[in-house]
Design an enzyme around this catalytic site. Sequence first.
Site, mmCIF file in Angstrom:
data_model
loop_
_atom_site.group_PDB
_atom_site.id
_atom_site.type_symbol
_atom_site.label_atom_id
_atom_site.label_comp_id
_atom_site.label_asym_id
_atom_site.label_seq_id
_atom_site.Cartn_x
_atom_site.Cartn_y
_atom_site.Cartn_z
ATOM 1 N N ASP A 1 0.803 -1.115 0.105
ATOM 2 C CA ASP A 1 -0.220 0.235 -0.149
ATOM 3 C C ASP A 1 0.743 1.025 0.016
ATOM 4 O O ASP A 1 1.563 1.496 0.938
ATOM 5 C CB ASP A 1 -1.094 -0.288 1.327
ATOM 6 C CG ASP A 1 -2.052 0.892 1.100
ATOM 7 O OD1 ASP A 1 -3.216 0.941 2.275
ATOM 8 O OD2 ASP A 1 -2.209 2.006 0.426
ATOM 9 N N LEU A 2 0.333 2.284 -0.839
ATOM 10 C CA LEU A 2 1.453 3.368 -0.756
ATOM 11 C C LEU A 2 1.412 4.172 0.129
ATOM 12 O O LEU A 2 -0.159 4.041 0.465
ATOM 13 C CB LEU A 2 2.005 3.708 -2.412
ATOM 14 C CG LEU A 2 2.181 3.041 -3.781
ATOM 15 C CD1 LEU A 2 1.413 3.186 -4.722
ATOM 16 C CD2 LEU A 2 3.796 2.481 -3.543
ATOM 17 N N TYR B 1 -1.813 10.277 -3.867
ATOM 18 C CA TYR B 1 -1.916 10.956 -4.681
ATOM 19 C C TYR B 1 -1.005 11.963 -4.147
ATOM 20 O O TYR B 1 -0.592 12.449 -5.035
ATOM 21 C CB TYR B 1 -3.663 11.352 -4.523
ATOM 22 C CG TYR B 1 -4.448 11.055 -5.069
ATOM 23 C CD1 TYR B 1 -3.419 9.543 -5.601
ATOM 24 C CD2 TYR B 1 -5.647 11.052 -5.236
ATOM 25 C CE1 TYR B 1 -5.677 8.838 -6.213
ATOM 26 C CE2 TYR B 1 -6.864 10.970 -5.225
ATOM 27 C CZ TYR B 1 -6.684 9.239 -5.944
ATOM 28 O OH TYR B 1 -6.837 8.699 -6.745
ATOM 29 N N ARG C 1 -0.059 15.349 7.754
ATOM 30 C CA ARG C 1 -0.685 14.560 9.338
ATOM 31 C C ARG C 1 -0.469 15.418 10.628
ATOM 32 O O ARG C 1 -1.041 15.126 11.484
ATOM 33 C CB ARG C 1 -0.448 12.611 8.506
ATOM 34 C CG ARG C 1 -1.249 12.488 7.400
ATOM 35 C CD ARG C 1 -1.475 11.168 7.368
ATOM 36 N NE ARG C 1 -1.397 10.907 5.393
ATOM 37 C CZ ARG C 1 -1.736 9.769 5.450
ATOM 38 N NH1 ARG C 1 -1.700 8.834 5.762
ATOM 39 N NH2 ARG C 1 -2.583 9.740 4.071
ATOM 40 N N ASP D 1 -3.855 2.092 -5.429
ATOM 41 C CA ASP D 1 -2.764 1.871 -4.352
ATOM 42 C C ASP D 1 -2.178 0.933 -3.801
ATOM 43 O O ASP D 1 -1.575 0.596 -3.029
ATOM 44 C CB ASP D 1 -2.291 3.482 -3.911
ATOM 45 C CG ASP D 1 -2.770 2.863 -2.643
ATOM 46 O OD1 ASP D 1 -3.536 2.756 -1.904
ATOM 47 O OD2 ASP D 1 -2.681 3.777 -0.939
ATOM 48 N N GLU D 2 -2.734 -0.466 -4.740
ATOM 49 C CA GLU D 2 -2.578 -1.444 -3.263
ATOM 50 C C GLU D 2 -2.471 -2.104 -4.357
ATOM 51 O O GLU D 2 -2.713 -2.774 -4.565
ATOM 52 C CB GLU D 2 -3.459 -1.898 -2.694
ATOM 53 C CG GLU D 2 -3.641 -0.680 -1.095
ATOM 54 C CD GLU D 2 -5.371 -0.650 -0.353
ATOM 55 O OE1 GLU D 2 -5.160 -1.873 -0.527
ATOM 56 O OE2 GLU D 2 -5.524 0.032 0.025
HETATM 57 N N1 DCP Z 1 -8.688 7.863 -2.301
HETATM 58 C C1 DCP Z 1 -9.965 9.033 -2.485
HETATM 59 N N2 DCP Z 1 -11.042 8.938 -1.483
HETATM 60 C C2 DCP Z 1 -11.016 8.134 -0.494
HETATM 61 C C3 DCP Z 1 -10.001 7.045 -0.553
HETATM 62 C C4 DCP Z 1 -8.483 7.083 -0.947
HETATM 63 O O1 DCP Z 1 -9.538 9.642 -3.304
HETATM 64 N N3 DCP Z 1 -11.783 7.995 -0.665
HETATM 65 C C5 DCP Z 1 -6.984 7.903 -2.476
HETATM 66 C C6 DCP Z 1 -5.755 9.171 -2.186
HETATM 67 C C7 DCP Z 1 -4.642 7.830 -2.064
HETATM 68 C C8 DCP Z 1 -5.148 7.373 -2.939
HETATM 69 O O2 DCP Z 1 -6.748 7.011 -2.870
HETATM 70 O O3 DCP Z 1 -3.998 8.972 -1.684
HETATM 71 C C9 DCP Z 1 -5.312 5.626 -1.565
HETATM 72 O O4 DCP Z 1 -5.905 5.436 -0.934
HETATM 73 P P1 DCP Z 1 -4.860 4.900 0.675
HETATM 74 O O5 DCP Z 1 -6.531 5.208 1.644
HETATM 75 O O6 DCP Z 1 -4.115 3.906 0.827
HETATM 76 O O7 DCP Z 1 -4.044 6.425 1.707
HETATM 77 P P2 DCP Z 1 -3.157 7.455 0.999
HETATM 78 O O8 DCP Z 1 -2.383 6.305 0.073
HETATM 79 O O9 DCP Z 1 -3.149 8.768 0.184
HETATM 80 O O10 DCP Z 1 -2.824 6.975 2.487
HETATM 81 P P3 DCP Z 1 -2.066 6.034 2.884
HETATM 82 O O11 DCP Z 1 -0.729 6.581 3.069
HETATM 83 O O12 DCP Z 1 -2.294 6.226 4.186
HETATM 84 O O13 DCP Z 1 -1.972 4.952 2.884
HETATM 85 MG MG MG Z 2 -2.053 4.052 0.707
HETATM 86 MG MG MG Z 3 -4.436 2.015 0.114
#
Ligand code: DCP
Ligand code: MG
Ligand code: MG
Length: 512
Positions: A68-69, A73, A105, A160-161
């Site tokens: 999971d990245l 974004y 954060r 991202d997964e």
């Molecule tokens: N995303 C989105 N709307 C959401 C959830 C996620 O547009 N309700 C998009 C933005 C995130 C991406 O999907 O960047 C990946 O979601 P993640 O939940 O994995 O969150 P992040 O990768 O941003 O953060 P983390 O470091 O917690 O994984």
């Molecule tokens: Mg992520």
């Molecule tokens: Mg994710």
Amino acid sequence: MDICYESDAQMSVDSDDDTDWTRNFSDNVRVQEGIHPTTATSPLGKCRKTLGKAPMKAPSQRVILHFDLDCFYAQVEMIQNPELRNKPLGIQQKNIIVTCNYMAREHGVTKLMFVTTAKERCPQLVLVSGEDLTHYREISYKVTELLEGYSPLVERLGFDENFMDVTDMVDAKLRQEPVPSDFTVNGHIYNRQSLDTRAEAHMRLAIGSHIAAKVRAALHTKLGLTGCAGIATNKLLAKLVSGTFKPNQQTTVLPESTADLMTSQAGLRKVPGVGHRTAQRLQTLGLSSVRDLQCFPLAQLEKEFGVSAAQRLHNLSLGIDDTPVTPTGPPQSLSDEDSFKKISTETEVLEKIEELLTSLLDRMHKDGRQPRTIRLTIRRFSATNKWFSRESRQCPIPSNIGKKIISGGQDAKAPLVNITMKLFHKMIDRNNPFHLTLINICFSNLQARGADGKGSISFFFTQRSPSKPADQEKSCLEDTIDTSFSDTSLGEAELGLIPVFSNSSRATYRGN
Ligand code: DCP
Ligand code: MG
Ligand code: MG
């Protein structure tokens, strides 16, 4: 306000972009009541695709990685504009911060926070629009492609997964050389459990942790991306453990910690495969925690959900998941959608449809396959049931219009707008007031034109990576947005680890 990362999951229940993953789950998982997850030995289910077909393995012998990245974004934006790296950064869609970098954060900004709240918490927050998903999608594909360089068994889950089954790689490593007695796990071990170098199950996961570290290092050197990884004996546990330490870290869960990992979940909704509606139904039975579900008599659960769904739920609560990592394969449909507070005139609908079709036609042209079906989905405003009030109508696309789509340009747009408006009128009576909160257009039944020419799958593969010979390409990728496991209606769709293979290109929010 309830914000939810919207997907096409509900829509895909009856659509052809649904995947077999859920079905695999139900085919393969049988209840193993009374058997501890770590000792369960039901066979692996058959993989939908034979690519890299895994031999039958006891569940405890599998080694599954979940990647999971980090702040996906935001990372993409920081790569494009390195100046953003040292600033708290929020990615904005509508009035929501969909994600933010880790510096933001630290200032109290969280994912899915209102922009106004985020600005209050962190006035110096830099905002970048995340409405256009094109670049995120491209990087997302590159990540999966890089992973496929290690194993053909890679399954995308949203943008991202990815899951990766490295069981065969671990077997090969074990055959090659004996494991040194001082071998350790790379990264964290869940619960700080100590590694027993004499236990084969431990050694297998420890080797998996080194593979995960190598892949993460490659993601960083080749794509500049950081992310977390989870290492476990199945997809459910790998996904649940991967975010234990964030960002840019990895965690292995050893079999003896399965129960702790499951019961540490902050509620049933946290368990992948238990969606909103399922959680609600469980709640009516008085079940809100994983432990509640574990202890609930299976016979009673079966009465409520039916035998197979009850068994799956029961297994999930115990951390049992025999679903295979199924290579994602080419997308079976492409769609685009947008959500909004209110659309209530035909002119607005027309404008939205034109907008959606413009970007969709561009993507369809790049894909090269000819869509045979178009589907329009709408969501009507409903004060009581705003999550699940989608309806769709679909129809075939006449061949001459289909050909125009792949030959490019926007020639196909006008006739498609007409078709889509006809579908709209099948659902909405223009003489009565209406209130829509979402419109989705989906091209499906995608057909390659020839074995070698444009429009073939090999063309699609090479489009993804012109630098890479087509024969090295393992599979092309589902075009997805959601990163969460999503809800599903038991009875309508299978319950399990539901990937949201929605093909949507926009993140949309309910209730804003
Ligand atoms: N995303 C989105 N709307 C959401 C959830 C996620 O547009 N309700 C998009 C933005 C995130 C991406 O999907 O960047 C990946 O979601 P993640 O939940 O994995 O969150 P992040 O990768 O941003 O953060 P983390 O470091 O917690 O994984
Ligand atoms: Mg992520
Ligand atoms: Mg994710």
